[in-house]
Design a protein around this motif. Structure first.
Motif, PDB file in Angstrom:
ATOM      1  N   HIS A   1     -11.152  10.200   4.045  1.00  0.00           N
ATOM      2  CA  HIS A   1      -9.959  10.030   3.218  1.00  0.00           C
ATOM      3  C   HIS A   1      -9.015   9.002   3.827  1.00  0.00           C
ATOM      4  O   HIS A   1      -8.375   8.228   3.106  1.00  0.00           O
ATOM      5  CB  HIS A   1      -9.250  11.372   3.047  1.00  0.00           C
ATOM      6  N   GLU A   2      -8.909   8.975   5.152  1.00  0.00           N
ATOM      7  CA  GLU A   2      -8.008   8.032   5.815  1.00  0.00           C
ATOM      8  C   GLU A   2      -8.412   6.586   5.581  1.00  0.00           C
ATOM      9  O   GLU A   2      -7.583   5.680   5.679  1.00  0.00           O
ATOM     10  CB  GLU A   2      -7.964   8.323   7.321  1.00  0.00           C
ATOM     11  N   GLU A   3      -9.671   6.341   5.267  1.00  0.00           N
ATOM     12  CA  GLU A   3     -10.131   4.964   5.040  1.00  0.00           C
ATOM     13  C   GLU A   3      -9.769   4.436   3.650  1.00  0.00           C
ATOM     14  O   GLU A   3      -9.847   3.236   3.406  1.00  0.00           O
ATOM     15  CB  GLU A   3     -11.649   4.895   5.228  1.00  0.00           C
ATOM     16  N   LEU A   4      -9.382   5.328   2.740  1.00  0.00           N
ATOM     17  CA  LEU A   4      -9.043   4.900   1.383  1.00  0.00           C
ATOM     18  C   LEU A   4      -7.691   4.206   1.362  1.00  0.00           C
ATOM     19  O   LEU A   4      -6.780   4.566   2.123  1.00  0.00           O
ATOM     20  CB  LEU A   4      -9.033   6.098   0.437  1.00  0.00           C
ATOM     21  N   ARG A   5      -7.538   3.248   0.473  1.00  0.00           N
ATOM     22  CA  ARG A   5      -6.287   2.512   0.339  1.00  0.00           C
ATOM     23  C   ARG A   5      -5.789   2.624  -1.097  1.00  0.00           C
ATOM     24  O   ARG A   5      -6.566   2.454  -2.039  1.00  0.00           O
ATOM     25  CB  ARG A   5      -6.474   1.043   0.728  1.00  0.00           C
ATOM     26  N   TYR A   6      -4.509   2.894  -1.225  1.00  0.00           N
ATOM     27  CA  TYR A   6      -3.896   3.077  -2.543  1.00  0.00           C
ATOM     28  C   TYR A   6      -2.879   1.967  -2.787  1.00  0.00           C
ATOM     29  O   TYR A   6      -2.054   1.650  -1.929  1.00  0.00           O
ATOM     30  CB  TYR A   6      -3.196   4.435  -2.621  1.00  0.00           C
ATOM     31  N   ALA A   7      -2.930   1.393  -3.983  1.00  0.00           N
ATOM     32  CA  ALA A   7      -1.968   0.355  -4.356  1.00  0.00           C
ATOM     33  C   ALA A   7      -0.699   0.991  -4.898  1.00  0.00           C
ATOM     34  O   ALA A   7      -0.752   1.862  -5.773  1.00  0.00           O
ATOM     35  CB  ALA A   7      -2.574  -0.563  -5.408  1.00  0.00           C
TER      36      ALA A   7
ATOM     37  N   ALA B   1       0.832  -1.202   0.000  1.00  0.00           N
ATOM     38  CA  ALA B   1       0.000   0.000   0.000  1.00  0.00           C
ATOM     39  C   ALA B   1       0.870   1.257   0.000  1.00  0.00           C
ATOM     40  O   ALA B   1       1.980   1.268   0.525  1.00  0.00           O
ATOM     41  CB  ALA B   1      -0.913   0.003   1.219  1.00  0.00           C
ATOM     42  N   ARG B   2       0.381   2.300  -0.628  1.00  0.00           N
ATOM     43  CA  ARG B   2       0.991   3.619  -0.571  1.00  0.00           C
ATOM     44  C   ARG B   2       0.447   4.366   0.642  1.00  0.00           C
ATOM     45  O   ARG B   2      -0.713   4.219   1.009  1.00  0.00           O
ATOM     46  CB  ARG B   2       0.652   4.438  -1.826  1.00  0.00           C
ATOM     47  N   GLU B   3       1.307   5.197   1.252  1.00  0.00           N
ATOM     48  CA  GLU B   3       0.847   6.005   2.375  1.00  0.00           C
ATOM     49  C   GLU B   3       0.080   7.236   1.922  1.00  0.00           C
ATOM     50  O   GLU B   3      -0.759   7.758   2.671  1.00  0.00           O
ATOM     51  CB  GLU B   3       2.043   6.421   3.241  1.00  0.00           C
ATOM     52  N   VAL B   4       0.353   7.714   0.719  1.00  0.00           N
ATOM     53  CA  VAL B   4      -0.326   8.901   0.198  1.00  0.00           C
ATOM     54  C   VAL B   4      -0.873   8.593  -1.187  1.00  0.00           C
ATOM     55  O   VAL B   4      -0.452   7.642  -1.850  1.00  0.00           O
ATOM     56  CB  VAL B   4       0.625  10.120   0.128  1.00  0.00           C
ATOM     57  N   MET B   5      -1.809   9.427  -1.627  1.00  0.00           N
ATOM     58  CA  MET B   5      -2.406   9.235  -2.938  1.00  0.00           C
ATOM     59  C   MET B   5      -1.361   9.448  -4.021  1.00  0.00           C
ATOM     60  O   MET B   5      -0.580  10.393  -3.955  1.00  0.00           O
ATOM     61  CB  MET B   5      -3.563  10.225  -3.124  1.00  0.00           C
ATOM     62  N   PRO B   6      -1.327   8.606  -5.050  1.00  0.00           N
ATOM     63  CA  PRO B   6      -0.385   8.827  -6.153  1.00  0.00           C
ATOM     64  C   PRO B   6      -0.787  10.060  -6.947  1.00  0.00           C
ATOM     65  O   PRO B   6      -1.955  10.458  -6.963  1.00  0.00           O
ATOM     66  CB  PRO B   6      -0.527   7.559  -7.000  1.00  0.00           C
ATOM     67  N   PRO B   7       0.172  10.698  -7.615  1.00  0.00           N
ATOM     68  CA  PRO B   7      -0.184  11.856  -8.447  1.00  0.00           C
ATOM     69  C   PRO B   7      -1.080  11.437  -9.604  1.00  0.00           C
ATOM     70  O   PRO B   7      -0.903  10.364 -10.179  1.00  0.00           O
ATOM     71  CB  PRO B   7       1.173  12.365  -8.935  1.00  0.00           C
ATOM     72  N   LEU B   8      -2.023  12.290  -9.932  1.00  0.00           N
ATOM     73  CA  LEU B   8      -2.908  11.988 -11.056  1.00  0.00           C
ATOM     74  C   LEU B   8      -2.149  12.152 -12.366  1.00  0.00           C
ATOM     75  O   LEU B   8      -1.297  13.029 -12.490  1.00  0.00           O
ATOM     76  CB  LEU B   8      -4.123  12.924 -11.044  1.00  0.00           C
ATOM     77  N   PRO B   9      -2.441  11.319 -13.359  1.00  0.00           N
ATOM     78  CA  PRO B   9      -1.765  11.453 -14.658  1.00  0.00           C
ATOM     79  C   PRO B   9      -2.081  12.797 -15.298  1.00  0.00           C
ATOM     80  O   PRO B   9      -3.242  13.218 -15.355  1.00  0.00           O
ATOM     81  CB  PRO B   9      -2.322  10.291 -15.490  1.00  0.00           C
ATOM     82  N   ARG B  10      -1.043  13.482 -15.763  1.00  0.00           N
ATOM     83  CA  ARG B  10      -1.215  14.788 -16.389  1.00  0.00           C
ATOM     84  C   ARG B  10      -1.813  14.624 -17.778  1.00  0.00           C
ATOM     85  O   ARG B  10      -1.489  13.684 -18.501  1.00  0.00           O
ATOM     86  CB  ARG B  10       0.124  15.507 -16.493  1.00  0.00           C
ATOM     87  N   PRO B  11      -2.674  15.554 -18.180  1.00  0.00           N
ATOM     88  CA  PRO B  11      -3.245  15.479 -19.534  1.00  0.00           C
ATOM     89  C   PRO B  11      -2.197  15.796 -20.586  1.00  0.00           C
ATOM     90  O   PRO B  11      -1.253  16.554 -20.334  1.00  0.00           O
ATOM     91  CB  PRO B  11      -4.348  16.538 -19.512  1.00  0.00           C
ATOM     92  N   ILE B  12      -2.359  15.213 -21.748  1.00  0.00           N
ATOM     93  CA  ILE B  12      -1.454  15.454 -22.876  1.00  0.00           C
ATOM     94  C   ILE B  12      -2.169  16.370 -23.861  1.00  0.00           C
ATOM     95  O   ILE B  12      -3.179  15.997 -24.456  1.00  0.00           O
ATOM     96  CB  ILE B  12      -1.057  14.132 -23.553  1.00  0.00           C
ATOM     97  N   GLY B  13      -1.652  17.582 -24.026  1.00  0.00           N
ATOM     98  CA  GLY B  13      -2.256  18.520 -24.965  1.00  0.00           C
ATOM     99  C   GLY B  13      -3.528  19.142 -24.422  1.00  0.00           C
ATOM    100  O   GLY B  13      -3.906  18.956 -23.262  1.00  0.00           O
ATOM    101  N   LEU B  14      -4.225  19.879 -25.265  1.00  0.00           N
ATOM    102  CA  LEU B  14      -5.458  20.563 -24.901  1.00  0.00           C
ATOM    103  C   LEU B  14      -6.657  19.697 -25.257  1.00  0.00           C
ATOM    104  O   LEU B  14      -6.576  18.829 -26.131  1.00  0.00           O
ATOM    105  CB  LEU B  14      -5.548  21.907 -25.627  1.00  0.00           C
TER     106      LEU B  14
END
Length: 254
Positions: A243-249, A137-150
């Motif tokens: 938020h604390e109840e969420l789990r991140y892989a 598990a990750r301790e923090v949320m992973p960064p969201l994927p950045r959009p490519i282009g407009l």
């Protein structure tokens, strides 16, 4: 069942082909891919008590739908029926309540996973063997994927319905709007702009989630499914009890 612990994330790797069971980007089907560092290859474990013992449920960490069997015939070149979403190195068979087993098909062009019935218990296909790999598990949320282009004007649109509740379950706000494209990064930006008249927050503080069938919430951290279906989004704020109840892989971990 000892390989599966409630609330953890796992990968399922075909013993024969070395490919991983992936959730399709349409949010509905499944396939086999070699890539392991993907949220689409992560499955959350849900052990559900039943009158005849415990059942193992697996739902996609990417889209939240459960791995399920159908009575729809597999595509040409595959055996069995279509599978969809609705000790680490030990091999397991994954059998549904109807007695059919999850099966990994061909290695290159034939990359679907299906279910197939066992006709001879002494001659079970090795394509039904899966290696369970535990994902930390990750301790923090992973960064969201950045959009490519407009955003492109021809992108598919979908309806977004969102809801934000307090720690007691009371409704803070809800609403809906039309969203264009699949970028989860842009979706959060739009939601932040809508909520700023109510609360002063930065983009990373807003956490989005999707509901599972049993009423739990799992974090939305990948781009939206390509199907264009309406999405029901739950909102929470980083650092709150919800938020604390969420789990991140941690899919990038070795």
């Amino acid at each position: 069942m000892e390989q599966f612990h409630h609330g953890q994330h796992v990968r399922l790797r075909s013993r024969v082909h070395g490919t991983y069971l992936h959730a399709d980007e349409d949010g509905h089907g499944v396939n086999l891919r070699f890539r392991r560092e993907s949220m689409n290859a992560a499955w959350a474990v849900h052990r559900h008590p039943g009158k005849d013992g415990q059942f193992l449920l697996l739902h996609s960490a990417a889209y939240g739908h459960y791995l399920a069997a159908t009575d729809v015939p597999a595509p040409p070149g595959h055996r069995g029926l279509r599978a969809i979403l609705s000790k680490s190195e030990e091999e397991v068979y994954l059998r549904n309540i109807g007695g059919a087993c999850l099966r990994a098909n061909g290695r290159f062009w034939n990359t679907d996973a299906t279910i197939d019935y066992i006709e001879d218990l002494d001659n079970i296909s090795r394509k039904m063997l899966w290696v369970v790999e535990q994902i930390p598990a990750r301790e923090v949320m992973p960064p969201l994927p950045r959009p490519i282009g407009l955003p492109h004007p021809m992108l598919r649109s979908r309806m977004i319905m969102y809801m934000w509740r307090n720690i007691l379950g009371g409704l803070i706000t809800c609403g809906s709007f039309v969203f264009w494209g699949r970028s989860v990064f842009r979706l959060r930006n739009q939601l932040v702009r809508r909520l700023r008249p109510m609360i002063d927050l930065d983009d990373p503080e807003l956490v989005m989630g999707l509901p599972t069938r049993d009423g739990r919430m799992f974090p939305l951290v990948v781009d939206l499914p390509s199907s264009g279906h309406t999405l029901h989004i739950f909102l929470t704020i980083a650092g709150t009890p919800a938020h604390e109840e969420l789990r991140y892989a941690d899919v990038d971990a070795e």
